[in-house]
Design an enzyme around this catalytic site. Structure first.
Site, PDB file in Angstrom:
ATOM      1  N   LYS A   1       1.039  -1.017  -0.127  1.00  8.39           N
ATOM      2  CA  LYS A   1      -0.244   0.339   0.133  1.00  8.39           C
ATOM      3  C   LYS A   1       0.461   1.422   0.247  1.00  8.39           C
ATOM      4  O   LYS A   1       1.523   1.400   0.648  1.00  8.39           O
ATOM      5  CB  LYS A   1      -1.104  -0.349   1.263  1.00  8.39           C
ATOM      6  CG  LYS A   1      -1.310   1.331   1.810  1.00  8.39           C
ATOM      7  CD  LYS A   1      -2.640   1.925   2.776  1.00  8.39           C
ATOM      8  CE  LYS A   1      -2.802   2.708   2.500  1.00  8.39           C
ATOM      9  NZ  LYS A   1      -4.033   2.608   4.312  1.00  8.39           N
TER      10      LYS A   1
ATOM     11  N   ASP B   1      -2.648  10.391   3.065  1.00  6.94           N
ATOM     12  CA  ASP B   1      -4.004   9.758   3.173  1.00  6.94           C
ATOM     13  C   ASP B   1      -4.934  11.080   4.191  1.00  6.94           C
ATOM     14  O   ASP B   1      -4.410  11.168   6.005  1.00  6.94           O
ATOM     15  CB  ASP B   1      -3.810   8.313   4.646  1.00  6.94           C
ATOM     16  CG  ASP B   1      -5.628   7.506   4.465  1.00  6.94           C
ATOM     17  OD1 ASP B   1      -6.362   8.557   3.852  1.00  6.94           O
ATOM     18  OD2 ASP B   1      -5.950   7.117   5.485  1.00  6.94           O
TER      19      ASP B   1
ATOM     20  N   LYS C   1      -9.865  12.537   8.228  1.00  7.95           N
ATOM     21  CA  LYS C   1      -9.537  12.129   9.963  1.00  7.95           C
ATOM     22  C   LYS C   1      -9.407  13.600  10.616  1.00  7.95           C
ATOM     23  O   LYS C   1      -9.679  14.364   9.784  1.00  7.95           O
ATOM     24  CB  LYS C   1      -8.240  12.145   9.128  1.00  7.95           C
ATOM     25  CG  LYS C   1      -7.745  10.458   8.870  1.00  7.95           C
ATOM     26  CD  LYS C   1      -6.225  10.605   8.671  1.00  7.95           C
ATOM     27  CE  LYS C   1      -6.422   8.638   8.256  1.00  7.95           C
ATOM     28  NZ  LYS C   1      -7.034   7.512   8.891  1.00  7.95           N
TER      29      LYS C   1
ATOM     30  N   ASP D   1       1.951   6.310   5.139  1.00 11.14           N
ATOM     31  CA  ASP D   1       1.105   5.840   4.928  1.00 11.14           C
ATOM     32  C   ASP D   1       0.651   4.555   3.961  1.00 11.14           C
ATOM     33  O   ASP D   1       0.487   4.504   2.979  1.00 11.14           O
ATOM     34  CB  ASP D   1      -0.400   6.331   4.464  1.00 11.14           C
ATOM     35  CG  ASP D   1      -2.058   5.062   4.272  1.00 11.14           C
ATOM     36  OD1 ASP D   1      -1.899   4.015   5.415  1.00 11.14           O
ATOM     37  OD2 ASP D   1      -3.303   5.331   4.414  1.00 11.14           O
TER      38      ASP D   1
ATOM     39  N   ASP E   1     -12.421   6.619   4.294  1.00  7.35           N
ATOM     40  CA  ASP E   1     -10.960   6.412   4.528  1.00  7.35           C
ATOM     41  C   ASP E   1     -10.621   5.113   4.561  1.00  7.35           C
ATOM     42  O   ASP E   1      -9.125   4.902   5.378  1.00  7.35           O
ATOM     43  CB  ASP E   1     -11.067   6.754   6.115  1.00  7.35           C
ATOM     44  CG  ASP E   1      -9.875   7.411   7.145  1.00  7.35           C
ATOM     45  OD1 ASP E   1      -8.653   7.187   6.185  1.00  7.35           O
ATOM     46  OD2 ASP E   1      -9.497   7.819   8.027  1.00  7.35           O
TER      47      ASP E   1
ATOM     48  N   GLU F   1      -9.302   3.297   2.570  1.00  7.10           N
ATOM     49  CA  GLU F   1      -9.136   4.008   1.268  1.00  7.10           C
ATOM     50  C   GLU F   1      -7.807   2.582   0.231  1.00  7.10           C
ATOM     51  O   GLU F   1      -8.122   2.031  -0.507  1.00  7.10           O
ATOM     52  CB  GLU F   1      -8.276   5.395   0.833  1.00  7.10           C
ATOM     53  CG  GLU F   1      -7.315   5.426   1.061  1.00  7.10           C
ATOM     54  CD  GLU F   1      -6.610   4.749   2.562  1.00  7.10           C
ATOM     55  OE1 GLU F   1      -7.933   5.229   3.403  1.00  7.10           O
ATOM     56  OE2 GLU F   1      -5.379   4.820   3.193  1.00  7.10           O
TER      57      GLU F   1
ATOM     58  N   ARG G   1      -7.841  -0.734   1.245  1.00  9.75           N
ATOM     59  CA  ARG G   1      -8.197  -2.309   1.509  1.00  9.75           C
ATOM     60  C   ARG G   1      -8.516  -1.723  -0.264  1.00  9.75           C
ATOM     61  O   ARG G   1      -8.799  -2.904  -1.122  1.00  9.75           O
ATOM     62  CB  ARG G   1      -9.301  -2.682   1.837  1.00  9.75           C
ATOM     63  CG  ARG G   1     -10.873  -1.433   2.559  1.00  9.75           C
ATOM     64  CD  ARG G   1     -11.419  -1.863   3.113  1.00  9.75           C
ATOM     65  NE  ARG G   1     -10.261  -0.938   4.427  1.00  9.75           N
ATOM     66  CZ  ARG G   1     -10.825  -1.282   5.807  1.00  9.75           C
ATOM     67  NH1 ARG G   1     -12.264  -2.106   5.933  1.00  9.75           N
ATOM     68  NH2 ARG G   1     -10.635  -0.719   6.796  1.00  9.75           N
TER      69      ARG G   1
HETATM   70  N1  BES Z   1      -4.269   4.686   6.761  1.00 13.52           N
HETATM   71  C1  BES Z   1      -5.348   3.916   7.322  1.00 13.52           C
HETATM   72  C2  BES Z   1      -4.768   2.924   9.016  1.00 13.52           C
HETATM   73  C3  BES Z   1      -3.997   4.265  10.058  1.00 13.52           C
HETATM   74  C4  BES Z   1      -4.552   4.058  11.187  1.00 13.52           C
HETATM   75  C5  BES Z   1      -2.267   3.832  10.015  1.00 13.52           C
HETATM   76  C6  BES Z   1      -3.366   4.993  12.189  1.00 13.52           C
HETATM   77  C7  BES Z   1      -1.579   4.683  10.636  1.00 13.52           C
HETATM   78  C8  BES Z   1      -2.049   4.578  12.092  1.00 13.52           C
HETATM   79  C9  BES Z   1      -6.693   3.532   7.051  1.00 13.52           C
HETATM   80  O1  BES Z   1      -6.346   4.114   5.977  1.00 13.52           O
HETATM   81  C10 BES Z   1      -7.442   3.978   7.557  1.00 13.52           C
HETATM   82  O2  BES Z   1      -7.809   4.863   7.991  1.00 13.52           O
HETATM   83  N2  BES Z   1      -8.526   3.260   7.987  1.00 13.52           N
HETATM   84  C11 BES Z   1      -9.464   2.720   9.268  1.00 13.52           C
HETATM   85  C12 BES Z   1     -10.413   2.732   8.639  1.00 13.52           C
HETATM   86  C13 BES Z   1     -11.796   2.946   8.745  1.00 13.52           C
HETATM   87  C14 BES Z   1     -12.466   3.247   8.141  1.00 13.52           C
HETATM   88  C15 BES Z   1     -12.489   1.507   9.172  1.00 13.52           C
HETATM   89  C16 BES Z   1      -9.352   3.325  10.165  1.00 13.52           C
HETATM   90  O3  BES Z   1      -8.818   2.249  10.861  1.00 13.52           O
HETATM   91  O4  BES Z   1      -9.593   4.409  11.121  1.00 13.52           O
HETATM   92 ZN    ZN Z   2      -7.712   5.931   5.391  1.00 11.53          ZN
HETATM   93 ZN    ZN Z   3      -4.646   4.874   4.597  1.00 14.11          ZN
END
Ligand code: BES
Ligand code: ZN
Ligand code: ZN
Length: 495
Positions: free
Chosen positions: A260, A265, A272, A283, A342, A344, A346
């Site tokens: 990825k 992000d 966020k 990210d 968010d 994104e 996957r």
């Molecule tokens: N890049 C983030 C995940 C992340 C969070 C990486 C904290 C490093 C530190 C990912 O794209 C994301 O935002 N995931 C969300 C998913 C949710 C919306 C189901 C998350 O983990 O909050």
């Molecule tokens: Zn995200």
């Molecule tokens: Zn992300």
């Protein structure tokens, strides 16, 4: 930092500092370091007696101008219990030595281990630890504030371990390359800049690099990836790095490394919070790890073909951005309802996994800073390892263990799929609040099957919040060493 193997006696090492790894006293109370104790006229014995130095893992004691030795400084570094010594402990001890001395005006360092001569694996670990410890994430500091760095490290070992120094150098420099990419801010490392960095690395290393642009991605019908990219003015890319072994033809095994690479992000329209958002430049650490692994593999030449597939986008809330509720069609033909923009990672990985299979990869590993939920589950210690086949995961975990990278198996039972139901499309891109790292992995599984596949969620381990004695805070380059170890152990004739 240039590592060199040196086979003289420690007293003859002419360096700014010599670090020796010494162990804890054994049950009989016998103090280690006998040889060095004799050389220094009993100094080491005194330090053990006063408990100023005990040999505890990563503890240190510094001696200036030790009598009987050419080195300007002698640093004692704890290696823990000699009976429990692992390459991982030596890697950390070497990094600790470098970090204890690099700001003290030292430019050359000797590294030695107390006891009988060190093995090849140990020489490799010492080399890696020194190079990793020397890295500082201060690329944009102006000269006055920059911290010092060693130019040279002399690893004390037998001549026959020369190739292990080379191996350690290739791997650690690749890991540092990965760290420097991850450290780049979002304005300076866009998807196209990441692609340019991959092309440049490929040129130097002798790897074929292909960069697919938006038009080509549209032709390939990568609707999930394109949907994420559409909110940003920065065009998306798919980076493909190929390693083909010279001696092997018609390999039954073809490793696919999918990473990825969201260069920033923001969360998109499901934006966020401002707090800590600046960290979302990391990210792209999964993609960065794959580029680092490919760089090392170009030098180490595994026997099987390896292809890295790195989808790269910026996730922004622009006026064209995808909205919660939008439906996109993946390259595999499955439709996805984007309930949260968010989630994104996957989405872009689903198309990348499909494409990796189309390129002929028989075995897949992906790495992604995918979920905050994995940080809740495993903290900042272990990488979460999900898989659709235990045998393949066990091989990866064995490599992680050999490389000294902590990874932990996570469940992926069919029950978790019940969370992935959409009324309008084949799949939603999120599940419920619970088990978020697992439902994310379950989403990816739909696109990786039936190929043996391991998904590594590195959200908690790709960035170090506080520095370790052996490593600067910031990007860790996690994954690089494991992927290299795994690729080197694969055989073209068998799956
Ligand atoms: N890049 C983030 C995940 C992340 C969070 C990486 C904290 C490093 C530190 C990912 O794209 C994301 O935002 N995931 C969300 C998913 C949710 C919306 C189901 C998350 O983990 O909050
Ligand atoms: Zn995200
Ligand atoms: Zn992300």
């Amino acid at each position: 930092m240039t590592p060199k193997l040196i086979s003289t006696s420690p007293e003859n090492i002419d360096a700014d500092a010599l670090a020796i790894v010494l162990f804890e006293a054994d049950a009989k109370g016998k103090r280690p370091g006998g040889r060095y104790n004799d050389l220094t006229g009993g100094l080491i014995s005194d330090l053990y007696a006063s408990k100023e130095f005990t040999g505890k893992l990563l503890s240190t004691a510094l001696i200036h101008r030790p009598a009987g030795m050419k080195t300007r400084r002698l640093l004692l570094v704890g290696g823990g219990k000699a009976s429990e010594l692992t390459p991982a402990a030596l890697r950390q001890a070497a990094g600790t030595a470098v970090r204890a001395l690099k700001d003290k005006g030292c430019r050359s360092l000797g590294l030695a281990v107390d006891g009988p001569s060190v093995s090849g694996d140990q020489v490799q670990a010492l080399t890696e630890g020194a190079i990793l410890g020397n890295y500082e994430p201060d690329a944009y500091k102006t000269s006055t504030e920059k911290s010092g760095a060693f130019q040279e490290v002399l690893v004390l070992g037998r001549k026959s371990t020369q190739k292990n120094v080379g191996r350690g150098k290739a791997i650690a420099e690749a890991q540092n390359f990965s760290r420097s990419l991850v450290n780049e801010p979002g304005n300076l490392l866009t998807p196209q800049k990441l692609a340019a960095a991959a092309v440049e690395m490929g040129k130097k290393a002798g790897l074929q690099v292909e960069v697919l642009d938006r038009k080509q991605l549209e032709k390939l019908k990568m609707g999930a990836l394109l949907g994420v990219a559409i909110g940003s003015a920065e065009p998306p890319v798919m980076i493909i790095v190929r390693y083909q072994p010279k001696k092997t033809r018609n390999s039954k095994m073809h490793l696919g490394l999918v990473g990825k690479a969201v260069t920033f992000d923001t969360g998109g329209i499901s934006i966020k919070p401002a707090d800590n958002m600046e960290k979302m430049k990391y990210d792209m650490a999964g993609g960065g790890a794959m580029l680092g692994a490919m760089m090392a593999l170009a030098a180490l030449e595994p026997a099987v073909p390896v292809t890295a597939v790195i989808p790269s986008v910026e996730n922004m809330p622009g006026s064209r951005a995808q909205r919660p509720g939008d439906v996109v069609t993946t390259m595999a033909g499955q439709t996805v309802e984007v309930l949260n923009t968010d989630a994104e990672g996957r989405l872009i990985l689903s198309d990348a996994l499909t494409y990796a299979k189309q390129l002929g990869c028989t075995h897949l590993v992906d790495a992604a800073t995918l979920t905050g939920a994995i940080v809740v589950a495993l903290g900042h210690v272990h990488v979460g390892a999900f898989a659709n086949q235990d045998a393949w995961r066990n091989r990866l975990l064995a490599s992680a263990n050999a490389a000294g990278e902590k990874m932990w198996p996570m469940p992926l039972d069919e029950e978790y799929k019940e969370q992935l139901k959409s009324i309008i499309a084949d799949l939603p891109n999120i599940g419920t609040r619970w088990g978020g790292a697992i439902t994310a992995a379950m989403f990816l599984k739909q696109f990786a099957d039936p190929a043996p596949w391991v998904h590594l969620d590195i959200a908690g381990t790709a960035w170090l919040e506080e520095s370790k004695p052996y490593m600067a805070k910031g990007p860790t380059g996690v994954g690089v060493r494991t992927f290299v170890d795994l690729a080197m152990k694969l055989k073209p004739g068998s799956r």
